[in-house]
Design a protein around this motif. Structure first.
Motif, PDB file in Angstrom:
ATOM      1  N   THR A 161       0.793  -1.182   0.008  1.00  0.00           N
ATOM      2  CA  THR A 161      -0.124   0.065  -0.016  1.00  0.00           C
ATOM      3  C   THR A 161       0.936   1.013  -0.068  1.00  0.00           C
ATOM      4  O   THR A 161       2.096   1.168   0.078  1.00  0.00           O
ATOM      5  CB  THR A 161      -0.942  -0.042   1.293  1.00  0.00           C
ATOM      6  OG1 THR A 161      -1.452   1.019   1.240  1.00  0.00           O
ATOM      7  CG2 THR A 161      -0.134  -0.072   2.337  1.00  0.00           C
ATOM      8  N   SER A 189       1.212   3.585   2.001  1.00  0.00           N
ATOM      9  CA  SER A 189       1.984   4.047   3.439  1.00  0.00           C
ATOM     10  C   SER A 189       3.158   3.282   3.628  1.00  0.00           C
ATOM     11  O   SER A 189       3.349   1.842   3.313  1.00  0.00           O
ATOM     12  CB  SER A 189       1.160   3.770   4.555  1.00  0.00           C
ATOM     13  OG  SER A 189       0.819   2.345   4.829  1.00  0.00           O
ATOM     14  N   HIS A 207       5.908   1.032   4.811  1.00  0.00           N
ATOM     15  CA  HIS A 207       5.724  -0.169   5.915  1.00  0.00           C
ATOM     16  C   HIS A 207       6.995  -1.205   5.684  1.00  0.00           C
ATOM     17  O   HIS A 207       6.962  -2.251   6.330  1.00  0.00           O
ATOM     18  CB  HIS A 207       4.431  -1.022   5.585  1.00  0.00           C
ATOM     19  CG  HIS A 207       4.332  -1.454   4.323  1.00  0.00           C
ATOM     20  ND1 HIS A 207       3.634  -0.677   3.396  1.00  0.00           N
ATOM     21  CD2 HIS A 207       4.594  -2.691   3.673  1.00  0.00           C
ATOM     22  CE1 HIS A 207       3.702  -1.424   2.172  1.00  0.00           C
ATOM     23  NE2 HIS A 207       4.205  -2.523   2.614  1.00  0.00           N
ATOM     24  N   HIS A 230       2.726   1.506   9.724  1.00  0.00           N
ATOM     25  CA  HIS A 230       3.025   2.699   8.944  1.00  0.00           C
ATOM     26  C   HIS A 230       4.379   3.431   9.854  1.00  0.00           C
ATOM     27  O   HIS A 230       4.296   3.736  10.873  1.00  0.00           O
ATOM     28  CB  HIS A 230       1.900   3.837   8.974  1.00  0.00           C
ATOM     29  CG  HIS A 230       2.318   4.851   8.313  1.00  0.00           C
ATOM     30  ND1 HIS A 230       1.101   5.640   7.322  1.00  0.00           N
ATOM     31  CD2 HIS A 230       3.147   5.627   7.883  1.00  0.00           C
ATOM     32  CE1 HIS A 230       1.414   6.315   6.628  1.00  0.00           C
ATOM     33  NE2 HIS A 230       2.755   6.570   6.973  1.00  0.00           N
ATOM     34  N   SER A 272       6.986   3.614  14.442  1.00  0.00           N
ATOM     35  CA  SER A 272       5.939   3.234  13.584  1.00  0.00           C
ATOM     36  C   SER A 272       4.686   3.046  14.438  1.00  0.00           C
ATOM     37  O   SER A 272       4.432   3.141  15.597  1.00  0.00           O
ATOM     38  CB  SER A 272       6.261   1.764  12.986  1.00  0.00           C
ATOM     39  OG  SER A 272       6.425   0.928  14.217  1.00  0.00           O
ATOM     40  N   ARG A 273       3.471   3.092  13.691  1.00  0.00           N
ATOM     41  CA  ARG A 273       2.116   3.065  14.132  1.00  0.00           C
ATOM     42  C   ARG A 273       1.516   1.545  13.555  1.00  0.00           C
ATOM     43  O   ARG A 273       1.236   1.404  12.535  1.00  0.00           O
ATOM     44  CB  ARG A 273       1.081   4.255  13.752  1.00  0.00           C
ATOM     45  CG  ARG A 273       1.907   5.462  14.427  1.00  0.00           C
ATOM     46  CD  ARG A 273       1.245   6.755  13.951  1.00  0.00           C
ATOM     47  NE  ARG A 273      -0.205   6.659  14.180  1.00  0.00           N
ATOM     48  CZ  ARG A 273      -1.071   7.655  13.854  1.00  0.00           C
ATOM     49  NH1 ARG A 273      -0.630   8.566  12.998  1.00  0.00           N
ATOM     50  NH2 ARG A 273      -2.336   7.497  14.247  1.00  0.00           N
ATOM     51  N   TRP A 294      -0.465  -1.748  12.369  1.00  0.00           N
ATOM     52  CA  TRP A 294      -1.757  -2.134  11.744  1.00  0.00           C
ATOM     53  C   TRP A 294      -2.401  -3.123  12.728  1.00  0.00           C
ATOM     54  O   TRP A 294      -1.778  -3.777  13.379  1.00  0.00           O
ATOM     55  CB  TRP A 294      -1.417  -2.884  10.445  1.00  0.00           C
ATOM     56  CG  TRP A 294      -1.048  -1.813   9.271  1.00  0.00           C
ATOM     57  CD1 TRP A 294      -1.232  -0.554   9.250  1.00  0.00           C
ATOM     58  CD2 TRP A 294      -0.239  -2.034   8.196  1.00  0.00           C
ATOM     59  NE1 TRP A 294      -0.812  -0.216   8.114  1.00  0.00           N
ATOM     60  CE2 TRP A 294      -0.102  -0.872   7.336  1.00  0.00           C
ATOM     61  CE3 TRP A 294       0.361  -3.083   7.559  1.00  0.00           C
ATOM     62  CZ2 TRP A 294       0.553  -0.858   6.310  1.00  0.00           C
ATOM     63  CZ3 TRP A 294       0.979  -3.494   6.632  1.00  0.00           C
ATOM     64  CH2 TRP A 294       1.224  -1.940   5.836  1.00  0.00           C
ATOM     65  N   PRO A 345      -5.215   1.515   3.002  1.00  0.00           N
ATOM     66  CA  PRO A 345      -4.468   0.894   4.062  1.00  0.00           C
ATOM     67  C   PRO A 345      -5.202   0.730   5.297  1.00  0.00           C
ATOM     68  O   PRO A 345      -6.214   1.412   5.455  1.00  0.00           O
ATOM     69  CB  PRO A 345      -3.283   1.780   4.039  1.00  0.00           C
ATOM     70  CG  PRO A 345      -3.614   3.235   3.820  1.00  0.00           C
ATOM     71  CD  PRO A 345      -4.689   2.879   2.823  1.00  0.00           C
ATOM     72  N   ILE A 396      -4.311   2.586  11.491  1.00  0.00           N
ATOM     73  CA  ILE A 396      -3.211   2.767  12.167  1.00  0.00           C
ATOM     74  C   ILE A 396      -3.299   2.961  13.818  1.00  0.00           C
ATOM     75  O   ILE A 396      -4.070   4.060  13.989  1.00  0.00           O
ATOM     76  CB  ILE A 396      -2.058   3.528  11.645  1.00  0.00           C
ATOM     77  CG1 ILE A 396      -2.422   5.066  11.257  1.00  0.00           C
ATOM     78  CG2 ILE A 396      -1.385   3.040  10.384  1.00  0.00           C
ATOM     79  CD1 ILE A 396      -1.476   5.912  10.761  1.00  0.00           C
ATOM     80  N   ASN A 420      -3.998   7.520   8.149  1.00  0.00           N
ATOM     81  CA  ASN A 420      -2.896   7.033   7.258  1.00  0.00           C
ATOM     82  C   ASN A 420      -2.576   8.020   6.135  1.00  0.00           C
ATOM     83  O   ASN A 420      -1.556   8.552   5.944  1.00  0.00           O
ATOM     84  CB  ASN A 420      -3.250   5.974   6.570  1.00  0.00           C
ATOM     85  CG  ASN A 420      -2.603   4.735   7.009  1.00  0.00           C
ATOM     86  OD1 ASN A 420      -1.511   4.660   7.038  1.00  0.00           O
ATOM     87  ND2 ASN A 420      -3.281   3.540   7.256  1.00  0.00           N
ATOM     88  N   ASN A 421      -3.742   8.706   5.554  1.00  0.00           N
ATOM     89  CA  ASN A 421      -3.528   9.632   4.592  1.00  0.00           C
ATOM     90  C   ASN A 421      -2.991  11.055   5.027  1.00  0.00           C
ATOM     91  O   ASN A 421      -2.827  11.974   4.076  1.00  0.00           O
ATOM     92  CB  ASN A 421      -5.090   9.869   3.876  1.00  0.00           C
ATOM     93  CG  ASN A 421      -6.024  10.305   4.505  1.00  0.00           C
ATOM     94  OD1 ASN A 421      -5.962  10.503   5.671  1.00  0.00           O
ATOM     95  ND2 ASN A 421      -7.107  10.858   3.661  1.00  0.00           N
ATOM     96  N   CYS A 423      -0.960  11.252   7.706  1.00  0.00           N
ATOM     97  CA  CYS A 423       0.348  10.895   8.467  1.00  0.00           C
ATOM     98  C   CYS A 423       1.585  11.531   8.178  1.00  0.00           C
ATOM     99  O   CYS A 423       2.030  11.671   7.060  1.00  0.00           O
ATOM    100  CB  CYS A 423       0.605   9.510   8.633  1.00  0.00           C
ATOM    101  SG  CYS A 423       1.105   8.748  10.358  1.00  0.00           S
TER     102      CYS A 423
END
Length: 582
Positions: A379, A381, A383, A424, A441-442, A444, A456, A459, A489-490, A492
């Motif tokens: 995706t 983001s 990762h 993410h 990181s955050r 999933w 995605p 998070i 996510n969008n 971040c």
């Protein structure tokens, strides 16, 4: 002096009295009499107090090289930079990044007010230079880094452009190089996407990125080596040289590039490590490469026919994908592929025929340099963490002029290693010896499945600060926790962390910065601001000096309690000089 009756109390009773006191009261109690002093310095007492006060897991041993638990308690209490001593208000918008020179004498700050400012770190800190990049069509400055001999400053900025893959703004950016002697602008380098940030490879060469769209969810990232001085001395000499060309799947791209330089890197990694996998073969860029395409920002989107028109084997494989005949005719037919799924399948199959094999690892007695960056395959983001070794001939722009290796450049490069992060990635930092990689990181949700690269998984609000040993490529220790983030996510964004010899620090969206001890994994201090803390930076010559920068338009200066008691020690190295050992 002796207190009447004190000698009649058994040590066990004194222990209980001392355990009921706070650390400061315990130190004061030790001044009452010689008997109390002896008990107040008892190492078993301080061990219990240490584990209880800092909430450290008891299986973690004492810091290597320390002499006593009392000394360790004093080190954590005295040397962490947790006391605010200054607040700098010269920026007029959100401050996004701060960085120190290697000597510790200067620092730079970047902001949404589109300026880069240079500060003298003497106490108190003073502003030396300020450059406004608005007239270069920048929207804001976002990142800075001093070169190894502190003569040049790399500044990364953003100017708004189009939207990549429709999921979020993916602006083009630029890197500017300033001379610290007179603060003159020496060169400007294109950088796309802007969150590649850029970095120094050595004192005279820097790394930038470029992005070529191949389709809606498929793209190509190219990493470039640039001379800091962009003069052209001869038609046979380069000021820029291509390093790697890597294919991106599912709307992802290479971002946040940094250089790791250590003789121990990947020394015991083998083929795989825990949470690490070898990268798959990388598909090739289909569009023709040319200097004109680089200037225009990359190739246009290509159709299905363009992707497979020149290779009969790939065309046959793709026809198989489209028809998808089942071996067992009784099975239910497979659902039709979406446009994104078809495009990803095309890229994966094309990769098998258009990807160069990885070069043999270079064996040398000295340091080895690796590029470390965020990437992804599922995706948009970020990762995954990609790792790619730099070979000796890639350390300079000397060599064949651009275009002479065109046939070779038609192929993509594969990655040496990929570290999978189930979430993410919002920040990375290297330890001073480049042995350990720290990753914000955050996460999933567990066992989540990604079916659409544009959607995605959600998070977590809790940020995990994870630690990877770059010698073995294994995760070490439990993640450090305390800080939080709230954007989806969008939306971040990166939160810059920093690592010193003994400490690691990070910003957070909950209006605080945080400091942890690297050995014990305990949170030592919370550093409050009035808004999101975007970045932190330790002074490289004195870890008892820390800067934090925030959306509240300010930079805060933090020093240790020891430094405040001894002002003459403000810029001297800490007396605790034992090397960190995980």
């Amino acid at each position: 002096m002796e207190v009447a009756g004190a000698s009649l109390l058994p040590d066990s009773i004194l222990y209980q009295i001392f355990l009921s006191l706070g650390p400061a009261d315990l130190l004061s109690a030790g001044l009452v009499c010689r008997r109390w002093y002896q008990v107040s310095r008892d190492d078993f007492l301080w061990k219990d107090l240490f584990y209880h006060h800092y909430q450290v897991q008891r299986q973690i041993p004492r810091y290597p090289g320390s002499d006593s638990w009392y000394e360790e308690f004093q080190r954590l209490s005295d040397s962490a930079p947790c006391v605010e001593v200054e607040r700098l208000r010269e920026h007029t918008d959100e401050v996004l990044h701060v960085s120190f020179s290697h000597s510790g004498e200067l620092c730079a700050s970047c902001s949404k007010d589109c300026t880069v400012k240079i500060w003298n770190t003497r106490h108190p800190m003073s502003l030396l230079h300020s450059a406004n990049m608005r007239h270069h069509h920048w929207n804001y400055t976002q990142f800075s880094q001093f070169n190894s001999d502190d003569t040049l400053l790399l500044v990364s900025g953003v100017f708004v452009s189009g939207v990549f893959a429709g999921q979020h703004n993916s602006s083009a950016g630029e890197i500017a190089v300033f001379s610290l002697d007179g603060f003159n602008l020496l060169s400007r380098v294109r950088n796309k996407p802007y969150d590649v940030f850029g970095c120094w490879l050595n004192s005279t060469h820097l790394i930038s990125g470029n992005l070529h769209r191949m389709g809606r969810v498929t793209s190509c990232s190219v990493l470039w080596l640039n001379k800091a001085f962009q003069e052209v001395e001869s038609e046979n000499l380069n000021v820029v040289k291509r390093l790697f060309k890597i294919q991106n799947l599912n709307a992802n791209s290479i971002r946040m590039v940094m250089v790791a330089d250590s003789p121990d890197l990947l020394a015991e990694a083998g083929d795989k490590g825990v949470g690490v996998e070898q990268s798959p073969a990388e598909p090739a860029e289909v569009a023709e490469d040319s200097a004109e395409e680089e200037e225009d920002g990359g190739a246009e989107d290509v159709s299905r026919r363009d992707l497979v028109g020149e290779d009969a084997q790939i065309a046959a494989a793709l026809q198989f994908l489209v028809d998808d005949p089942a071996e067992d005719q009784q099975e239910a037919p497979q659902p039709a592929l979406t446009e994104e799924q078809f495009e990803t399948k095309v890229a994966q199959w094309y990769a098998k025929y258009r990807t160069k094999q990885a070069d043999e690892p270079q064996v040398s007695e000295g340091s080895k340099k690796y590029l470390i960056f965020t990437t992804g395959s599922l995706t948009y983001s970020p990762h995954q963490i990609g790792i790619k070794q730099l070979l000796p001939h890639q350390m300079t722009t000397d060599g064949p002029v651009l275009g002479e290796e065109r046939r070779q450049n038609e192929f993509f490069d594969s990655l040496d290693h990929v570290i999978n992060i189930h979430g993410h990635i919002i920040g990375m930092g290297l330890s001073p010896d480049h042995r350990y990689l720290y990753v914000n990181s955050r996460s999933w949700p567990k066992d989540c499945v990604i079916s659409d690269p544009m959607c995605p998984p959600p998070i977590a609000e809790e940020i995990e600060l994870r630690v990877f040993d770059l010698k073995t490529l294994r995760e070490v220790k439990e993640p450090l926790r305390a800080h939080r983030a709230y954007t989806p996510n969008n939306e971040c964004f990166f939160i810059f962390l920093d690592v010193s010899r003994d400490f690691v620090a990070s910003g957070a969206e909950n209006r605080c910065g945080y400091i942890w001890d690297r050995h014990y994994g305990c949170c030592l201090a919370t550093l409050p601001h009035d808004n999101v803390v975007n970045t932190v930076a330790f002074c490289p010559v004195n870890q008892e000096l820390l800067l934090t920068a925030s959306d509240d338009y300010t930079i805060k200066v933090w020093r240790s309690r020891r430094a405040l008691r001894c002002p003459q020690e403000l810029l001297r190295p800490s007396p605790w000089s034992a090397s960190y050992d995980t």
